[in-house]
Design an enzyme around this catalytic site. Structure first.
Site, short mmCIF file in Angstrom:
data_model
loop_
_atom_site.label_atom_id
_atom_site.label_comp_id
_atom_site.label_asym_id
_atom_site.label_seq_id
_atom_site.Cartn_x
_atom_site.Cartn_y
_atom_site.Cartn_z
N CYS A 269 72.28 4.59 -20.90
CA CYS A 269 73.20 3.67 -20.19
C CYS A 269 72.89 3.73 -18.70
CB CYS A 269 74.65 4.01 -20.46
SG CYS A 269 75.06 4.18 -22.20
N ALA A 271 71.63 1.61 -16.27
CA ALA A 271 71.83 0.57 -15.24
C ALA A 271 73.13 0.81 -14.46
CB ALA A 271 71.86 -0.80 -15.90
N PRO A 272 73.12 0.49 -13.16
CA PRO A 272 72.06 -0.17 -12.39
C PRO A 272 70.99 0.76 -11.82
CG PRO A 272 74.00 0.08 -11.03
CD PRO A 272 74.38 0.60 -12.39
N GLY A 273 71.05 2.04 -12.17
CA GLY A 273 69.95 2.92 -11.83
C GLY A 273 70.18 3.90 -10.71
N GLY A 274 71.40 4.01 -10.22
CA GLY A 274 71.66 4.95 -9.13
C GLY A 274 71.32 6.38 -9.49
N LYS A 275 71.73 6.80 -10.67
CA LYS A 275 71.49 8.18 -11.09
C LYS A 275 70.03 8.37 -11.50
CE LYS A 275 76.31 8.73 -12.54
NZ LYS A 275 76.70 7.32 -12.28
N ASP A 293 68.87 1.16 -21.42
CA ASP A 293 70.06 0.33 -21.29
C ASP A 293 69.97 -0.81 -22.31
OD1 ASP A 293 72.36 0.28 -19.02
OD2 ASP A 293 72.07 -1.73 -19.88
N ASP A 343 75.88 8.65 -19.14
CA ASP A 343 76.92 8.07 -18.28
C ASP A 343 77.56 6.97 -19.13
OD1 ASP A 343 78.52 7.22 -16.27
OD2 ASP A 343 76.93 6.64 -14.90
N CYS A 396 83.50 7.36 -15.48
CA CYS A 396 84.31 7.11 -14.29
C CYS A 396 85.72 6.73 -14.74
CB CYS A 396 83.68 6.04 -13.40
SG CYS A 396 83.29 4.49 -14.23
#
Length: 457
Positions: A269, A271-275, A293, A343, A396
């Protein structure tokens, strides 16, 4: 085109058509050529959704009868006017003039006098009546004033749907009011320094050279908070990959995953790819990172972020479209992973201050469905982990059924799994994992649990 009319179209897409605010704004912003108008559009849309349930309650008191379904754009335009009058510093005469004028672009000239009358009635009735249950000009960013204004017995004043207030109050009986206040606040703008380009101290110096006030975050060694939010193109070297916008809570994931050189890592999961990007920045010598994703268009966002941060040059990330809850794992190459980051899709009840449309879009019945999806993902991904490997579960959300209760059940069902305790001075220790509540140490609401796979004899 009138900015308030564009805002009404955006809110119609969100409230009536169920589209996310991010997507609706992206589609509508091009209707306005002036950057200032685009900024005002964003302010009005975010603010009206942040206070939607309060503003809607006020509007219902002002209207003699509900508007017809075909006139929901006019109802939303009234909420837009109420938001400006009660929360923004725009002169009232300008608010009335521009909001009434928006009826023309909505092609509903009949509503000019109606909208004008409703907003003027609000000015007379609510803003001047000290006995009114709605605080005049509550200014939500002022914590002391807001705490006086919030009435614990009046759900409307919390600007949250009833079901969500009940859920949060049940989960956090000592903290529920603070959570609701945090949800109604404006979030800080935090950025993550790309460790392959700068260390935090040198980037703070660069910000200072550009006369931008900022400070180091407490728990993330890569994190900085800006005193004032900026457009990303105003952040030094943003387009060159120096930094990314990311809340401090989300920045904790890369360190918690405990990735080392030569590891094979799965970011499910992703996207959007920060981690994904943060893991690569911290460990450029890992063996391979697969970013998975289900949404092909969101995989493009990961690719764009990798390009901007110049991480594709490492040739370590492989982007795959696939369903993390698919028990057959059709996308998998049958090579086990040293680390898995899940995530998980969730209610996002910990990031409402950043995404106020969640209040409107989320439904009580969504929670059970999300819990089922999370459980399916955990069950599908667990066999892909090496013995001795670790899975970091993150959401989150602030709801226990998505977090520590989900992990309790997983540990009960898997004898080859044990919790690897997260030793930290942030958040709240749960039966399994740690929970950060919205606004605590200026962070978003996040949950983390780290699970180790035991080698069974």
């Amino acid at each position: 085109m009138n900015t308030r009319a564009v805002a009404a179209f955006v809110l119609l897409d969100v409230v009536v058509n169920g589209q996310s605010l991010t997507r609706a704004l992206l589609k509508a912003t091009s209707k306005l050529s002036d950057v200032k108008d685009q900024g005002l559009l964003k302010e009005i849309c975010y603010g009206t959704l942040r206070w939607y349930f309060q503003l809607d309650a006020i509007a219902r008191r002002l209207l003699n009868k509900p508007l017809k379904a075909k006139d929901q754009d006019i109802r939303l335009l009234i909420l837009i006017g109420l938001y400006q009058l009660n929360y923004l510093s725009i002169p009232a005469h300008a608010v009335l003039s521009e909001t009434v004028e928006a009826t023309k672009d909505l092609k509903k000239d009949w509503a000019r006098g109606f909208v004008n009358a409703v907003l003027r009635n609000f000015q007379r009735t609510f803003q001047r009546d000290p006995q009114c249950s709605f605080h005049p000009n509550p200014r939500p960013n002022n914590v002391d004033e807001t705490s006086e204004w919030l009435d614990p017995n009046n759900v409307e004043n919390h600007a949250h749907p009833d079901w969500l207030v009940r859920e949060i109050k049940s989960a956090w009986p000592q903290s529920w009011q603070a959570i609701l206040q945090a949800n109604n606040s404006r979030p800080p703008m935090s950025i993550r320094v790309n460790a392959l380009k700068y260390n935090r101290a040198s980037y703070l110096k660069k910000l200072s050279e550009h006369d931008l006030e900022a400070s180091a975050l407490v728990y993330s060694q890569y994190g900085i908070t800006l005193k004032e939010p900026l457009l990303v193109d105003s952040i030094p070297e943003f387009r060159g990959g120096a930094v990314s916008v990311q809340d401090e809570a989300a920045q904790l994931a890369a360190d918690l995953l405990q990735v080392d050189a030569g590891f094979r890592v799965l970011d499910a999961c992703a996207a959007p790819g920060g981690k994904t990007c943060h893991i690569l920045e911290c460990t450029p010598d890992l063996k391979k990172l697969i970013a998975l994703d289900i949404d092909e268009s969101r995989l493009e966002q990961i690719s764009e972020n990798l390009d901007r941060l110049q991480l594709n040059d490492l040739q370590l990330a492989m982007l795959i479209q696939g369903d993390a809850s698919d028990a057959e794992n059709k996308w998998w190459d049958r090579k086990l992973f040293d680390r898995i980051l899940l995530d998980a899709p969730c209610s996002a009840t910990g990031v409402i201050r950043r995404h106020p449309d969640i209040k409107v879009l989320r439904r009580a019945e969504d929670i059970d469905n999300l819990v089922a999806v999370q459980a399916a993902m955990l069950a599908a991904l667990w066999p892909l982990l090496k013995p001795g490997g670790k899975l970091l579960y993150a959401t989150c959300s602030v709801l226990p059924q998505e977090n520590h209760k989900q992990l309790q059940l997983f540990l009960h069902q898997h004898t080859d799994a044990k919790e690897d305790l997260i030793d930290a001075d942030w958040g709240h220790r749960q039966n399994v994992g740690r929970q950060i509540l919205p606004g605590e140490n200026a962070m978003d609401g996040f949950y983390f649990a780290r699970i180790e796979k035991i080698a069974l004899k």
